[in-house]
Scaffold this active site. Sequence first.
Site, PDB file in Angstrom:
ATOM      1  N   HIS A 279      33.403  45.316  36.837  1.00  0.00           N
ATOM      2  CA  HIS A 279      32.771  44.558  37.038  1.00  0.00           C
ATOM      3  C   HIS A 279      32.514  42.822  38.110  1.00  0.00           C
ATOM      4  O   HIS A 279      32.427  42.752  38.978  1.00  0.00           O
ATOM      5  CB  HIS A 279      31.111  44.682  36.518  1.00  0.00           C
ATOM      6  CG  HIS A 279      29.805  43.752  36.506  1.00  0.00           C
ATOM      7  ND1 HIS A 279      28.547  44.894  37.415  1.00  0.00           N
ATOM      8  CD2 HIS A 279      29.343  42.757  37.573  1.00  0.00           C
ATOM      9  CE1 HIS A 279      27.711  44.018  38.165  1.00  0.00           C
ATOM     10  NE2 HIS A 279      28.171  42.502  38.014  1.00  0.00           N
ATOM     11  N   GLU A 280      32.729  42.019  37.153  1.00  0.00           N
ATOM     12  CA  GLU A 280      33.550  40.936  37.563  1.00  0.00           C
ATOM     13  C   GLU A 280      34.827  41.428  38.244  1.00  0.00           C
ATOM     14  O   GLU A 280      34.679  40.117  39.182  1.00  0.00           O
ATOM     15  CB  GLU A 280      33.699  40.087  36.115  1.00  0.00           C
ATOM     16  CG  GLU A 280      32.284  39.701  35.241  1.00  0.00           C
ATOM     17  CD  GLU A 280      31.119  39.321  36.020  1.00  0.00           C
ATOM     18  OE1 GLU A 280      30.868  38.978  37.376  1.00  0.00           O
ATOM     19  OE2 GLU A 280      29.260  39.810  35.797  1.00  0.00           O
TER      20      GLU A 280
ATOM     21  N   HIS B  38      33.747  41.633  41.581  1.00  0.00           N
ATOM     22  CA  HIS B  38      33.199  40.364  42.575  1.00  0.00           C
ATOM     23  C   HIS B  38      34.118  40.046  43.061  1.00  0.00           C
ATOM     24  O   HIS B  38      34.422  39.411  43.896  1.00  0.00           O
ATOM     25  CB  HIS B  38      33.118  39.971  41.968  1.00  0.00           C
ATOM     26  CG  HIS B  38      31.144  39.990  41.993  1.00  0.00           C
ATOM     27  ND1 HIS B  38      30.314  40.801  42.339  1.00  0.00           N
ATOM     28  CD2 HIS B  38      30.027  40.153  39.899  1.00  0.00           C
ATOM     29  CE1 HIS B  38      29.159  40.386  42.030  1.00  0.00           C
ATOM     30  NE2 HIS B  38      28.539  40.305  40.681  1.00  0.00           N
TER      31      HIS B  38
ATOM     32  N   HIS C  50      36.285  41.373  45.989  1.00  0.00           N
ATOM     33  CA  HIS C  50      35.355  40.991  46.972  1.00  0.00           C
ATOM     34  C   HIS C  50      36.079  39.498  47.687  1.00  0.00           C
ATOM     35  O   HIS C  50      35.804  39.350  48.758  1.00  0.00           O
ATOM     36  CB  HIS C  50      33.833  40.718  46.722  1.00  0.00           C
ATOM     37  CG  HIS C  50      32.921  40.915  48.391  1.00  0.00           C
ATOM     38  ND1 HIS C  50      31.615  40.125  47.719  1.00  0.00           N
ATOM     39  CD2 HIS C  50      32.708  41.047  49.356  1.00  0.00           C
ATOM     40  CE1 HIS C  50      30.938  40.238  48.570  1.00  0.00           C
ATOM     41  NE2 HIS C  50      31.891  40.688  49.875  1.00  0.00           N
TER      42      HIS C  50
END
Length: 675
Positions: free
Chosen positions: A467-468, A471, A474
């Site tokens: 999940h992190e 990010h 991104h």
Amino acid sequence: MNKNPFFEKWETPYGSIPFDKIKTEDYLPAIDKALAIARENIQKVKNDQSTPNFDNTILALETSQEELQEITGVYYNLMSCESDNEFKELANVISPKLAEFGSEISLDETLFEKVKAVYEGTEDLNPEQRRLVDINYKSFIRNGALLDQSKKTRLKDLDQELSVLSPQYSKNLLNATNAFQEVITDENELIGLPETVKQAAKELAVKKGIENGWMFSLQAPSYIPVLTYSKNRALREKLSRAYSSKAFKDEYDNSDLVKKIVTLRHERAELLGFKSHADYVLEQRMAQNPKTVHDFLEEIYQVALPAAQKEIEEIKAIAKRLDNIEEIQSWDTAYYSEILKKEKYDFNEEELKPYFKMENAIEGLFIVANKLYGIKFKQVHNIPVYHPDVTTYEVHDEDDSFLGILYSDLFPRETKRDGAWMTSFRSQGLYKGKVERPLISIVANLTPSTADTPSLLRLNEVQTLFHEFGHALHGLLSSCVYPALASPNVYWDFVELPSQIMENWVTEEDALSLFAKHYQTGEIIPKELIEKVKKAEKFNKGLFNIRQLIFGMLDMAWHDKDNRQVNDIEAFEDEVIERLRLVPKVQGTLTSTTFSHVFSGGYASGYYSYKWAEVLDADAFEKFIEDGIFNKHTAHSFRENILSKGNTEHPMDLYVRFRGRKPDPNASLKRDGLK
């Protein structure tokens, strides 16, 4: 000031932060100097007598605070992940200074008129420049540019007050977390706990000066296994009560801060012409208004509640059958859920941990990213770090061009707040006259290694890591000119799409077979174990959705109306949560005083974003399933249309360009098996 490291030439690779040279006493003088530089730059914009245009107004404002943003970025990042109380106390001085400076800019009539002139002008601008102009213009209005002088003064006072409350809330929560220690001296009280958990508890006790015993804390790697595996109901209860009552009716009580923050946020929104703080925030979100959010959450509630009620009845039945428990409590649900999952699917998450050695999971991140986007990660040792736990990587594109630096800080310590997050020490974009690549960091509190065992992660910890990392991708793959628009500076109900979609690869056989290897034998995770994981994916999804709704609805309840008359925050919270409650309330426990996402993070009126983004990620991953989870064309489209674009366009336009249509609103409920 000549010896302040923030204003010395950095002889570091890629302009990375010289953490090894920065001391606590350096921040205040550096910020004061950076503020002076920024004010001088702003004054030049104001004094410019030429016709306002993009370069002399918008770009000049965008680049006016480069030193200040860099220094404060370092300070606030470290306040979350590596700070003592002395360091945190600086926020009481730094935050008001920054709030005052922010008000000076946003309330300055001369600056606003210049920005307005560019906004209303006919200058030929490219789409990214036009987007930056629009955002600047609306930001001035949203921060009081159209108010009369008395209201501007009040707005400035409100921002000053709010600037110190959130850091204090965060400090209280960390201190409350660190204050709890439970020492067990009889090993019989640890029945049911995996050996790795017991070993970690033994080592924590030794670290705290206790030679004969086992110590448990409220850090996730210590607390969660107790709730999940301990047969000792009294121990589960003690830790559960302690965890759920942090910063409530103790010396670190956040109750008054909650009331004050909510009150000031509402007054600020009213001052700016909005009915509530939620109306103010949601004006610049995909959801657009509180009604959309309430309707969205209510639709999930109507579907999830019957499923959750059925699931809780199954848990009650197994608790009654095995241990004759007449009424289950909050400290029972995880424990009996784990037993039930074992019965239903012949699956125990402990079976997975040997295949999820932390280093292998990190390797998995990089392999998946490489197969999707062609990018490469190389561990390096010449980048200064703020703590020995931090690992650094150079990131390069498939053509070997430099993409950025990734910092990885994954284990708990008393100087780090709870949870997991991604942040940046430098965003991608224009800096000192040149478009620079970013310095990105992922921070977590994962299960650490022990003397006998390396760090072996639970499945949900691997999902957190992915999940992190989503990010981080991104940020690393951003391809913008202006930092204000660079990824991940996008709408908050869009920002979780790149992170949540990455979690999907964790349970895909084609991905797991690349990195999930037994830490002792090197054996690839067996196919039958993956099949068990897949079968168990929909287990207790009703309860999971209800838990998320509790947070989302509580957030909206605090922020979508005037709650200035609320005195008893426990009664207020109970009223909101009552129709979501599936086990009895535990007296003396509260969510609001530990709700850091909302009261010390950026998610006020935005916690629904996690569920909103689940719709996007479930729908988007369907495209990968259809085309192949490592399909290069699909991955390129996701990178080009979602990851690289930042806030240069409206997120729905970007999503439609990737998917070919708007998202299916039922996508996440279908994936969860609820529709």
